[in-house]
Design a protein around this motif. Structure first.
Motif, PDB file in Angstrom:
ATOM      1  N   LEU A 244      -2.227   6.663  -1.835  1.00 33.78           N
ATOM      2  CA  LEU A 244      -1.406   5.752  -1.025  1.00 33.78           C
ATOM      3  C   LEU A 244      -2.231   5.159   0.112  1.00 33.78           C
ATOM      4  O   LEU A 244      -3.299   5.674   0.450  1.00 33.78           O
ATOM      5  N   TYR A 245      -1.668   4.144   0.747  1.00 38.93           N
ATOM      6  CA  TYR A 245      -2.235   3.562   1.974  1.00 38.93           C
ATOM      7  C   TYR A 245      -3.724   3.228   1.823  1.00 38.93           C
ATOM      8  O   TYR A 245      -4.561   3.643   2.626  1.00 38.93           O
ATOM      9  N   GLY A 246      -4.027   2.510   0.775  1.00 41.26           N
ATOM     10  CA  GLY A 246      -5.397   2.042   0.569  1.00 41.26           C
ATOM     11  C   GLY A 246      -6.392   3.168   0.405  1.00 41.26           C
ATOM     12  O   GLY A 246      -7.572   2.998   0.707  1.00 41.26           O
ATOM     13  N   GLY A 247      -5.924   4.322  -0.058  1.00 44.51           N
ATOM     14  CA  GLY A 247      -6.820   5.454  -0.280  1.00 44.51           C
ATOM     15  C   GLY A 247      -6.927   6.392   0.902  1.00 44.51           C
ATOM     16  O   GLY A 247      -7.690   7.353   0.862  1.00 44.51           O
ATOM     17  N   LYS A 248      -6.143   6.145   1.958  1.00 47.87           N
ATOM     18  CA  LYS A 248      -6.256   6.999   3.155  1.00 47.87           C
ATOM     19  C   LYS A 248      -5.380   8.237   3.076  1.00 47.87           C
ATOM     20  O   LYS A 248      -5.515   9.145   3.899  1.00 47.87           O
ATOM     21  N   MET A 249      -4.442   8.262   2.160  1.00 44.45           N
ATOM     22  CA  MET A 249      -3.599   9.440   1.979  1.00 44.45           C
ATOM     23  C   MET A 249      -3.376   9.674   0.491  1.00 44.45           C
ATOM     24  O   MET A 249      -3.474   8.740  -0.316  1.00 44.45           O
ATOM     25  N   GLU A 250      -3.060  10.923   0.180  1.00 42.96           N
ATOM     26  CA  GLU A 250      -2.695  11.256  -1.194  1.00 42.96           C
ATOM     27  C   GLU A 250      -1.436  12.106  -1.152  1.00 42.96           C
ATOM     28  O   GLU A 250      -1.204  12.814  -0.172  1.00 42.96           O
TER      29      GLU A 250
ATOM     30  N   GLU B 291      -8.794  -0.285  -5.808  1.00 40.76           N
ATOM     31  CA  GLU B 291      -9.059  -1.448  -6.670  1.00 40.76           C
ATOM     32  C   GLU B 291     -10.426  -2.071  -6.399  1.00 40.76           C
ATOM     33  O   GLU B 291     -10.975  -2.748  -7.259  1.00 40.76           O
TER      34      GLU B 291
ATOM     35  N   MET C  40      -1.486  14.621   1.954  1.00 44.51           N
ATOM     36  CA  MET C  40      -2.747  15.096   2.542  1.00 44.51           C
ATOM     37  C   MET C  40      -3.748  13.947   2.608  1.00 44.51           C
ATOM     38  O   MET C  40      -3.617  12.951   1.875  1.00 44.51           O
TER      39      MET C  40
ATOM     40  N   ILE D 265       0.807  -1.230   0.000  1.00 48.09           N
ATOM     41  CA  ILE D 265       0.000   0.000   0.000  1.00 48.09           C
ATOM     42  C   ILE D 265       0.835   1.274   0.000  1.00 48.09           C
ATOM     43  O   ILE D 265       0.297   2.359  -0.101  1.00 48.09           O
TER      44      ILE D 265
ATOM     45  N   THR E 284     -12.952   7.653   8.692  1.00 46.42           N
ATOM     46  CA  THR E 284     -12.068   8.201   7.653  1.00 46.42           C
ATOM     47  C   THR E 284     -11.904   7.229   6.481  1.00 46.42           C
ATOM     48  O   THR E 284     -11.141   7.502   5.556  1.00 46.42           O
TER      49      THR E 284
ATOM     50  N   ARG F 223     -11.338  -8.376  -1.900  1.00 46.10           N
ATOM     51  CA  ARG F 223     -10.195  -9.289  -2.109  1.00 46.10           C
ATOM     52  C   ARG F 223      -9.742 -10.002  -0.830  1.00 46.10           C
ATOM     53  O   ARG F 223      -9.585 -11.228  -0.845  1.00 46.10           O
ATOM     54  N   PRO F 224      -9.532  -9.285   0.312  1.00 45.83           N
ATOM     55  CA  PRO F 224      -9.056  -9.996   1.503  1.00 45.83           C
ATOM     56  C   PRO F 224     -10.011 -11.101   1.971  1.00 45.83           C
ATOM     57  O   PRO F 224      -9.568 -12.147   2.442  1.00 45.83           O
TER      58      PRO F 224
END
Lengths: 259, 329
Positions: free
Chosen positions: B135-141, B272, A227, A123, B291, B236-237
């Motif tokens: 990034l991080y499974g959609g938790k950050m950009e 995904e 962010m 990730i 979040t 998926r998991p």
């Protein structure tokens, strides 16, 4: 057959993630790290192959919080050797792939290996994917997005199933040595009882390998800012007790003609 | 020529993907902003006619080789590397589908150039290409830039609405590129096994993610689905844990579903997965993590533990349904 499995620790995204004061990275003070999901599957696939054909498994990971326990856990599951590398001085998957390729070359008695396996993705892959980049740096063949893998140790030939869209799989013929990116193992990863883990942590030792730093230059993706997603859309939240929420949802579904 | 925007035209099983035309729409914006050509690269075998179907570009570079009759990331990256070295484009846009997603990383490592993964946007700022990456499974950009002359961008699905079909004359240039032999060779496809239920044909889907916690808890989702006459599917998991069969997987590697109602239970909303369900009519998300990115996709959200809230929802829905059935029309 000699197999190397590579581990990466990634943030546990069940936890709240915060941006650090530099505005460009994660606040790591309370960050909990865990083994990347796909890397856990990579180990499972290696264990399945070992159970079928014998051989040895070496697990290898950079020195990060939680890595030691993860390496011991792999020993519990059936890995034969566990190695902790000092961490790469540069961040990012591109640099990590190069660093680990150096680590594999500099670790005694590791090469030649037949299979080098890691997760198809993590990730925090911002500037690359570990398996294909590692294959490039080791000058080895590569196949990724794998959900099934088997190798005949007598011939070094094998087959791998690669995942495509809509449940379609592609069957590929492979030949060792090869770098494999595992998407999911044939079976769910096995668990390790805590008592067994504690026992092995007392009875076994991890190897530590210090990779020599060198003058290497990488293309850098310069992170300008980090962010939380600032999406323009946000769900209408339904709050209250379970019964109240259920009633509100029923009302909403009715309004949309779905009841 | 040099400095063009390139887009790898993704072809799989004889068709150009929709994602190709999403990437081309973005590519057109970038090429207009930089006042350079937009060129598509099509790697195929005996697919010259397909090159004529790549509309909206200034030029198609078509490489014909038997190696490209089936997906071969190594050989695709090798051919692209040769072309990039010779022609020096400013950027290479590559869709992140299961057919093409490793090509960018291979290409970047081969040429030691910058790769930006999981881009939800790419734009031109002060003459430089900037990407917004997830990034991080959609938790950050993150916003990333690179001063390099050529950058490879891996594009998430939906980066732009697909370019609208236009009848334009396309210049197709057939290019000869040496493609190396590889030891990982494609043997054939194994089509998806038919499941007990075709989730792409359901009006109501209750999707369980990691937040459902245990296999036994899936029964709670099944009861809710039953109330609606729908079915249970999974992320998926959950599929990888063996809790549901592969035929129930929603997302990039599984099925693309568009039910009238999609209830996401304990689903975080990784890109995904969202790729496979964002076209649903009404989306309800249940997750303890307020979040979680799924709440940006859902129309209604419930911040709660799925195990606690599902029985209450099922009961209310069942009661309402029973009352509706009992009411004389």
């Amino acid at each position: 057959m000699k197999t190397i499995v590579l581990f990466r620790m990634v943030p546990d995204i069940v936890e709240e993630l915060e941006v650090a004061s530099d505005g460009k990275s994660l606040d790591r003070e309370y960050l909990r790290l865990m083994l990347a999901d796909a890397d856990n599957h990579a180990l499972e696939q290696a264990l399945i192959i070992k159970e079928r054909h014998g051989g040895t498994i070496t697990v290898l990971g950079e020195d990060e919080p939680g890595m030691e326990e993860t390496l011991f856990s792999a020993l519990c599951k059936g890995a034969d050797r566990a190695i902790k590398l000092n961490s790469s001085p540069q961040a990012g998957t591109h640099a990590r792939a190069h660093w680990i390729s150096k680590g594999i070359r500099e670790t005694p008695d590791l090469l030649p290996a037949d299979l080098i396996i890691t997760g198809a993705q993590a990730i925090d892959d911002l500037d690359g994917l570990l398996a294909p980049m590692l294959a490039q740096f080791l000058d080895l063949p590569f196949l990724g997005t794998i959900t099934r893998l088997d190798v005949n140790p007598a011939t070094g030939a094998g087959t791998a199933l690669r995942e495509f869209a809509g449940g379609v799989r592609g069957e590929y013929e492979i030949k060792v040595p090869v770098v494999i990116g595992v998407q999911a193992a044939e079976k769910p990863p096995r668990y390790v009882p805590v008592a067994k883990l504690r026992t092995i942590m007392k009875s076994r030792r991890l190897e530590a390998v210090q990779i020599s730093d060198g003058p290497w230059i990488f293309p850098v993706s310069e992170i300008r800012s980090m962010m939380k997603p600032q999406e323009t859309t946000q769900a209408e939240m339904l709050a209250g007790s379970p019964d109240e929420v259920a009633a509100k949802l029923a009302g909403a579904l009715l309004a949309h003609g779905l009841m | 020529m040099a400095g063009e925007i390139w887009c790898l035209a993704e072809q799989w099983k004889g068709s150009l993907s929709d994602a190709t035309f999403e990437a081309l729409a973005l590519g057109r914006e970038l090429s207009d902003a930089l006042q350079v050509q937009l060129q598509a690269v099509l790697l195929g075998h005996a697919q010259r006619a397909m090159a004529d179907k790549v509309f909206g570009v200034d030029r198609v570079l078509y490489v014909d080789n038997p190696a490209f009759a089936a997906p071969s990331p190594e050989q695709s990256a090798a051919a692209l590397a040769t072309l990039v070295s010779e022609r020096k484009p400013r950027a290479v846009l590559i869709t992140l589908t299961n057919t093409t997603w490793e090509i960018g990383a291979l290409l970047a490592a081969k040429l030691r150039i910058t790769y930006a993964n999981c881009c939800k946007d790419v734009r031109v700022e002060n003459g430089q290409l900037m990407a917004r990456c997830v990034l991080y499974g959609g938790k950050m950009e993150v916003d990333v830039g690179s001063a390099q002359e050529c950058v490879v961008f891996g594009l998430l699905a939906g980066v732009r609405p697909a370019m609208l079909r236009a009848e334009t004359d396309v210049t197709v240039e057939e290019v000869a590129v040496a493609v190396p032999e590889v030891s990982c060779r494609f043997k054939g496809y194994r089509e998806a096994e038919a499941g007990d239920i075709d989730i792409t044909k359901q009006d109501v889907l209750v999707c369980v993610g990691r937040g459902i916690q245990t296999k036994d808890n899936i029964e709670l989702a099944e009861k809710l689905a039953e109330t609606f006459g729908g079915a249970v599917c999974g992320t998926r998991p959950v599929i990888d844990q063996g809790w549901l069969p592969l035929s129930r997987q929603v997302g990039r590697s599984g099925c693309i579903v568009k039910p009238k109602l999609y209830v996401a239970v304990g689903v975080s909303g990784a890109p995904e997965h969202v790729e496979g369900m964002k076209g649903s009519g009404l989306i309800v998300a249940i997750n303890t993590d307020t979040t979680a990115p799924i709440f940006h996709v859902a129309h209604y959200g419930i911040a709660a533990d799925a195990v606690e809230i599902l029985p209450a929802i099922t009961e209310v829905m069942a009661n309402r349904k029973a009352k509706a059935c009992a009411t004389p029309h």
